[in-house]
Design a protein around this motif. Structure first.
Motif, PDB file in Angstrom:
ATOM      1  N   VAL A 197       0.877  -1.176   0.000  1.00 31.40           N
ATOM      2  CA  VAL A 197       0.000   0.000   0.000  1.00 31.40           C
ATOM      3  C   VAL A 197       0.911   1.223   0.000  1.00 31.40           C
ATOM      4  N   TRP A 198       0.879   1.969  -1.135  1.00 29.55           N
ATOM      5  CA  TRP A 198       1.696   3.167  -1.291  1.00 29.55           C
ATOM      6  C   TRP A 198       0.821   4.405  -1.126  1.00 29.55           C
ATOM      7  N   ASP A 199       1.404   5.480  -0.601  1.00 28.72           N
ATOM      8  CA  ASP A 199       0.682   6.757  -0.554  1.00 28.72           C
ATOM      9  C   ASP A 199       1.673   7.893  -0.767  1.00 28.72           C
ATOM     10  N   THR A 200       1.146   9.048  -1.117  1.00 29.16           N
ATOM     11  CA  THR A 200       1.967  10.256  -1.310  1.00 29.16           C
ATOM     12  C   THR A 200       1.747  11.228  -0.153  1.00 29.16           C
ATOM     13  N   GLY A 201       1.577  10.669   1.039  1.00 30.53           N
ATOM     14  CA  GLY A 201       1.313  11.489   2.224  1.00 30.53           C
ATOM     15  C   GLY A 201       2.554  12.195   2.733  1.00 30.53           C
ATOM     16  N   PRO A 202       2.481  12.737   3.952  1.00 36.58           N
ATOM     17  CA  PRO A 202       3.585  13.545   4.502  1.00 36.58           C
ATOM     18  C   PRO A 202       4.790  12.716   4.922  1.00 36.58           C
ATOM     19  N   GLY A 203       4.640  11.405   4.983  1.00 33.43           N
ATOM     20  CA  GLY A 203       5.758  10.581   5.422  1.00 33.43           C
ATOM     21  C   GLY A 203       5.867  10.513   6.942  1.00 33.43           C
ATOM     22  N   ILE A 204       6.683   9.591   7.419  1.00 35.75           N
ATOM     23  CA  ILE A 204       6.832   9.355   8.860  1.00 35.75           C
ATOM     24  C   ILE A 204       8.294   9.524   9.224  1.00 35.75           C
ATOM     25  N   PRO A 205       8.623  10.362  10.196  1.00 40.89           N
ATOM     26  CA  PRO A 205      10.013  10.478  10.641  1.00 40.89           C
ATOM     27  C   PRO A 205      10.528   9.126  11.135  1.00 40.89           C
ATOM     28  N   PHE A 256      -3.655   3.570  20.429  1.00 41.99           N
ATOM     29  CA  PHE A 256      -4.139   4.933  20.700  1.00 41.99           C
ATOM     30  C   PHE A 256      -3.085   6.002  20.414  1.00 41.99           C
ATOM     31  N   ARG A 257      -2.183   5.699  19.469  1.00 43.84           N
ATOM     32  CA  ARG A 257      -1.192   6.691  19.037  1.00 43.84           C
ATOM     33  C   ARG A 257      -1.545   7.150  17.637  1.00 43.84           C
ATOM     34  N   ARG A 258      -1.653   8.474  17.465  1.00 47.02           N
ATOM     35  CA  ARG A 258      -1.909   9.050  16.151  1.00 47.02           C
ATOM     36  C   ARG A 258      -0.927  10.183  15.938  1.00 47.02           C
ATOM     37  N   LEU A 259      -0.280  10.185  14.783  1.00 49.86           N
ATOM     38  CA  LEU A 259       0.659  11.264  14.471  1.00 49.86           C
ATOM     39  C   LEU A 259      -0.137  12.506  14.100  1.00 49.86           C
ATOM     40  N   ARG A 260       0.143  13.613  14.769  1.00 46.72           N
ATOM     41  CA  ARG A 260      -0.589  14.856  14.522  1.00 46.72           C
ATOM     42  C   ARG A 260       0.007  15.582  13.322  1.00 46.72           C
ATOM     43  N   THR A 316       8.407   1.499   4.993  1.00 48.69           N
ATOM     44  CA  THR A 316       9.442   2.406   4.496  1.00 48.69           C
ATOM     45  C   THR A 316       8.779   3.746   4.248  1.00 48.69           C
ATOM     46  N   SER A 317       9.450   4.820   4.622  1.00 51.67           N
ATOM     47  CA  SER A 317       8.825   6.133   4.507  1.00 51.67           C
ATOM     48  C   SER A 317       9.892   7.197   4.325  1.00 51.67           C
ATOM     49  N   ARG A 318       9.511   8.256   3.644  1.00 53.34           N
ATOM     50  CA  ARG A 318      10.384   9.405   3.476  1.00 53.34           C
ATOM     51  C   ARG A 318       9.562  10.665   3.730  1.00 53.34           C
ATOM     52  N   VAL A 319      10.027  11.476   4.665  1.00 50.66           N
ATOM     53  CA  VAL A 319       9.279  12.674   5.045  1.00 50.66           C
ATOM     54  C   VAL A 319       9.128  13.588   3.834  1.00 50.66           C
ATOM     55  N   GLY A 320       7.869  13.972   3.563  1.00 54.21           N
ATOM     56  CA  GLY A 320       7.573  14.854   2.444  1.00 54.21           C
ATOM     57  C   GLY A 320       7.308  14.136   1.140  1.00 54.21           C
ATOM     58  N   ALA A 321       7.545  12.814   1.094  1.00 51.50           N
ATOM     59  CA  ALA A 321       7.357  12.070  -0.157  1.00 51.50           C
ATOM     60  C   ALA A 321       6.270  11.012  -0.043  1.00 51.50           C
ATOM     61  N   GLY A 322       6.131  10.343   1.089  1.00 49.89           N
ATOM     62  CA  GLY A 322       5.110   9.318   1.230  1.00 49.89           C
ATOM     63  C   GLY A 322       5.632   8.103   1.957  1.00 49.89           C
TER      64      GLY A 322
END
Length: 736
Positions: free
Chosen positions: A522-530, A541-545, A576-582
Motif C-alpha cells: 500500500v503506497w501513498d503520497t502522504g507527509p511521510g513518517i520520521p 491509541f497513538r496518532r501522528l498529529r 518504508t517512509s520518506r518525510v515529504g514524499a510518502g
C-alpha cells in the motif's frame, strides 16, 4: 528697643517683678525732675502704667501655669505611688506563692522573680537579678555546687540538656540537687512571647514515693525494676481499673509527665487529660485512648505516635490476664529519620536500578492486567456489540426485497456494504482479542487476493474522491495462504490510514510475486513518517498529529491491530517512509496454489431463489431482543415465509401451541434472559413437537459452542447473520 526688651523670660517671677518696680521708680523720678517737660513726662507715665498692667497680667499667667504644674505633679506623684503600690502588691503576691516564680521577656531576659526562685542554689542567688539572660541564668545553675549531676555528667552536659529542654518548651522537667532534694521546673509561654518559670519542691513527694516503692518491692521486684529501668523502652502498667500500677524511668523521659501523674493509683484518664492539655491527643493518640477505654477483652494494639515536639514513639499495648494492660513506648525518631534520609539520598546505583526495575515491572504488570481486562471485556461484549448490527442487517435485507427505484436500491446496497464492513471490522477485532487471551487461532487456507482487494475500491473509493485523491487498486490473480478475515482487516486498516493521512496525490494498492511468497503493498503520497516515530505508530491509541487526520474519525487502533494480526498469522510487516514524499506499508504472506474448485463462484448472498419457494415455510424466531425479532420477521415475510416470534421458552411453547402445528424451523438466539440459552429452547421444543430443524444464531465464535451445536444437530449462524446464508438454509428446509 522697647521697655519690655530688658526683661529676660528666663528670670523667675520675683526677679522680674523687682526689675519692673525698679523701672517704674526710675520713670517716676524722671517725671518729677522734668516737670517743665510736661508732654514728655506724661508719655513716660503712660509707659509706666502700661508696663505695670502687663506685669500684672504676666504675673497672673505665671501663677496659673504654676498652679497647673503643681496639679500635674500631684497627679504624677499619685500615679507613681499607685504603681509602686501595685508593684508592691504583685511582689507580695509572688512572695506569697510557695513555689519559685520568674518572668522572662520575649528577649529571654529576667523581668522579675520572687525570693524562692533559685533558693535551692544560694551560691548563685546574687546573680539572679532583673536583666540577666536565661542562658546566663542556667549557666550559673550548671556551675552551682548544690546541683546534683548524674554520674558521668559534667556542667556543660547539664547546660546543653537544659537549653534543649527550654528550646523545645517541654511541659515539665525534674532537677535533682544535693541533699536528695528535687525540684520540678515548669515553663509556659506568655501571650507576648515571653515565658514564665515555676519551680516546685517535690522532694517530699519523691521521697515518699521512693519509700513506698522500697516497702513493696522484694528482691525479685527490684530485679524487675532494675531491668525495666535499664531497657530502652518506656513501660507503664495499669490495673483492671485503668489505674497506674508502675512504670520505669524511661517512660517518664519519653512522655515528659509531671511526677504528680506518675504516682501509683493515678488514673489513665488523668494522664490522657494532661496530654490533651498539651495538644497531644488526636489521630493515633485517640486510637490508643479508645483501646484503653473499651470494656472486655482487648486485642493487642500497635501504633505510631508523633508527639508535639516531633518525637516519634512506637507504641505497643497488650492486655494482661487480670484485666489490666501494659503499654510500651520506644523512641524510633532516629530510625525514622535515618530511613527517611536513606530513601531521599538513593545512595547507591544498585538501589536505584532495583527501584527502577521494580517500577518497570509494576508498570508492565499493570499494562498486562489492563490488556487482559480489555481482552476479556471485548470477548464478553461481543454479543451486545453484534446484536444491534444483526438487527440492522436484517432490516436492510428486508428493505432490499421491496420495490425500490434504482437510486434507492443503490443507497440500500451501499448501506449493506457499509454494514458488511462494520461486521468484518468487529469480527476481526473480536478474533484479535481472543488471540490476546489465547482463546482462538486464525483459520489459514488458500485465499484469492482478488476477493480481498476488489472490495477495497467500493469501500474507500468514495472517501478518496471526497478528499481529492486517486485510489488505484491493481487486480491480481495470486493466491496466498492466510486467514481471509484477518487479511481483510489488515488491508482495510492500511488503506484507511493511507487515505486519512494523504493530503494530495494518490493511494496505490498492489501485489508483488516473490519466490514462494506474495507481498501486498500500500503506497501513498502522504507527509511521510520520521524514522524515530515509526516504532510509535504501531502503539495503541497513538496518532501522528500531521496531515489531515483530524478530518476523519479514528482512535489510533488501526496499525496496532495490523501489527497483531500479522504476528498472529506469521506474516511479515514492513514500513518504508520518506518525510515529504510518502510511505509504503507491505505485508508478506506465503504463496498458495489455487484449489481445483477455484473456478466455482461462491453462491450469491440471496435473491436467486424464487419468492414463492419459502411461502409454505413456518419459522419460529426466539430472541430476547425485540428489535432483532422485528428485523427477522420483516426479512422472513419479505421472502414470503410465515413467522412467529417469542422472547423465551415459555412464549415459544405458547406460540407453537397457538399455531396448532409444529413450526418448520426454529431460529433461536444463543444468549437469552435469565441464564437460558437457545440450545435449551431447541431441546424443549423438540421434546414437545418432535425433531424440528433448527439454527442457533450467536456472536459466540468459540469451538466449544460449535461442538455443542453439532452434537445437538443444530446449524450455527454467526452474528450479524448474512441474509444469503440464512435464505439458503431455509430453502433447504422449506417443505416441497
Amino acid at each position: 528697643m522697647s521697655a519690655l526688651s530688658i526683661l529676660n523670660p528666663a528670670d523667675d517671677l520675683e526677679r522680674e517683678n523687682a526689675k519692673l518696680r525698679k523701672i517704674v521708680a526710675a520713670l517716676m523720678k524722671r517725671v518729677e525732675q522734668d516737670t517743665d517737660e510736661a508732654g514728655a513726662g506724661y508719655g513716660l507715665f503712660q509707659t509706666a502704667v502700661a508696663l505695670e498692667a502687663k506685669v500684672r497680667a504676666r504675673t497672673r499667667d505665671l501663677q496659673a501655669a504654676m498652679e497647673e504644674l503643681n496639679a500635674a505633679n500631684a497627679r504624677l506623684e499619685a500615679a507613681k505611688a499607685e504603681a509602686e503600690g501595685a508593684r508592691a502588691l504583685l511582689a507580695n503576691a509572688l512572695e506569697a506563692v510557695e513555689e519559685g516564680f520568674a518572668l522572662f521577656s520575649p528577649q529571654d531576659r529576667l523581668l522579675m522573680c520572687n525570693s524562692r526562685f533559685g533558693a535551692v542554689t544560694p551560691d548563685v542567688r546574687e546573680r539572679i537579678r532583673p536583666g540577666v539572660t536565661f542562658e546566663d541564668y542556667v549557666a550559673a545553675i550548671s556551675r552551682s555546687r548544690f546541683l546534683q549531676l548524674a554520674p558521668g555528667q559534667g556542667p556543660e552536659d547539664w547546660l546543653a540538656w537544659r537549653l534543649r529542654a527550654h528550646r523545645s518548651m517541654r511541659g515539665h522537667i525534674t532537677v535533682r540537687f544535693v541533699g536528695d532534694r528535687w525540684v520540678q521546673v515548669s515553663e509556659r509561654r506568655t501571650p507576648d512571647g515571653g515565658f514564665a518559670i515555676l519551680q516546685t519542691d517535690i522532694t517530699e513527694l519523691v521521697r515518699a514515693e521512693r519509700q513506698e516503692r522500697n516497702k513493696l518491692l522484694d528482691d525479685q521486684a527490684r530485679l524487675v525494676r532494675a531491668t525495666l529501668d535499664h531497657i530502652i523502652q518506656g513501660v507503664c502498667i495499669f490495673d483492671a481499673d485503668r489505674r497506674l500500677a508502675g512504670g520505669n524511668a524511661r517512660m517518664r523521659e519519653l512522655l515528659e509527665l509531671p511526677l504528680t501523674l506518675l504516682r501509683r493509683g493515678v488514673s489513665f484518664e488523668a494522664i490522657a487529660a494532661h496530654m490533651n492539655a498539651r495538644g497531644e491527643v488526636g489521630g493515633q493518640a485517640r486510637q490508643l485512648i479508645d483501646w484503653v477505654m473499651q470494656d472486655g477483652p482487648r486485642s493487642p494494639l500497635s501504633l505510631e505516635l508523633v508527639r508535639a515536639n516531633g518525637m516519634i514513639l512506637d507504641v505497643y499495648c497488650r492486655q494482661i490476664p487480670d484485666g489490666g494492660f501494659v503499654i510500651s513506648f520506644t523512641d524510633v525518631t532516629a530510625e525514622r529519620d535515618a530511613i527517611r534520609a536513606l530513601h531521599e539520598m538513593n545512595e547507591t546505583l544498585e538501589q536505584r536500578v532495583a527501584e527502577r526495575t521494580e517500577e518497570l515491572q509494576a508498570a508492565h504488570d499493570r499494562a498486562e492486567r489492563a490488556n487482559q481486562s480489555k481482552t476479556r471485556f471485548l470477548a464478553a461484549a461481543s454479543h451486545d456489540l453484534l446484536q444491534p448490527l444483526n438487527a440492522a442487517k436484517l432490516f436492510i435485507a428486508s428493505l432490499a426485497e421491496t420495490d425500490l427505484n434504482p437510486d434507492q436500491r443503490r443507497i440500500a446496497e451501499r448501506i449493506q456494504s457499509a454494514f458488511d464492513s462494520v461486521e468484518a471490522l468487529l469480527g476481526a477485532l473480536l478474533d484479535i482479542s481472543k488471540l490476546d487471551a489465547g482463546g482462538a487461532q486464525p483459520s489459514v487456507a488458500p485465499v484469492a487476493l482478488a476477493r480481498l482487494m476488489g472490495p477495497l475500491r467500493e469501500e474507500f473509493g468514495a472517501l478518496a474522491a471526497q478528499r481529492g485523491l486517486e485510489l488505484r487498486v491493481v487486480d491480481s490473480s495470486a493466491w496466498a495462504t492466510t486467514d481471509p478475515s484477518y487479511m481483510r482487516r489488515i488491508l482495510q486498516n492500511l488503506v484507511a490510514n493511507a487515505v486519512r493521512y494523504t493530503r494530495a496525490g494518490k493511494v496505490l494498492v498492489g501485489v508483488r510475486r516473490l519466490k514462494g511468497a506474495v507481498r501486498i503493498e500500500v503506497w501513498d503520497t502522504g507527509p511521510g513518517i520520521p524514522p524515530e516515530m515509526i516504532s510509535e505508530i504501531f502503539q495503541e491509541f497513538r496518532r501522528l498529529r500531521q496531515g489531515r487526520e483530524d478530518d476523519a474519525p479514528g482512535m489510533g487502533l488501526g496499525l496496532a491491530i495490523v501489527e497483531r494480526a500479522c504476528a498472529a498469522l506469521g506474516h511479515g510487516l514492513e514500513v518504508t517512509s520518506r518525510v515529504g514524499a510518502g510511505s509504503r506499508f507491505s505485508v508478506t504472506a506465503p504463496l498458495a496454489d489455487p484449489p481445483a474448485r477455484a473456478a466455482a463462484a461462491p453462491a450469491p448472498e440471496g435473491g436467486e431463489a424464487p419468492r414463492d419457494e419459502l411461502e409454505n415455510l413456518i419459522a419460529l424466531v426466539v430472541d430476547n431482543e425485540a428489535e432483532v425479532r422485528a428485523g427477522m420477521l420483516s426479512l422472513l415475510e419479505s421472502w414470503g415465509a410465515s413467522a412467529v416470534d417469542a422472547a423465551g421458552l415459555d412464549e415459544a411453547l405458547r406460540a407453537a401451541e397457538e399455531l396448532g402445528v409444529a413450526p418448520d424451523v426454529i431460529l433461536a438466539d444463543y444468549h437469552l434472559d435469565a441464564g437460558a440459552d437457545g440450545l435449551d429452547v431447541i431441546r424443549a421444543l423438540r421434546a414437545r413437537f418432535g425433531p424440528i430443524p433448527a439454527a442457533l444464531i450467536t456472536a459466540d465464535r468459540s469451538d466449544a459452542l460449535v461442538r455443542r451445536a453439532n452434537a445437538a444437530q443444530v446449524d450455527v449462524l454467526n452474528k450479524p447473520v448474512p441474509p444469503g446464508r440464512l435464505r439458503a438454509l431455509l430453502a433447504l428446509i422449506a417443505p416441497g
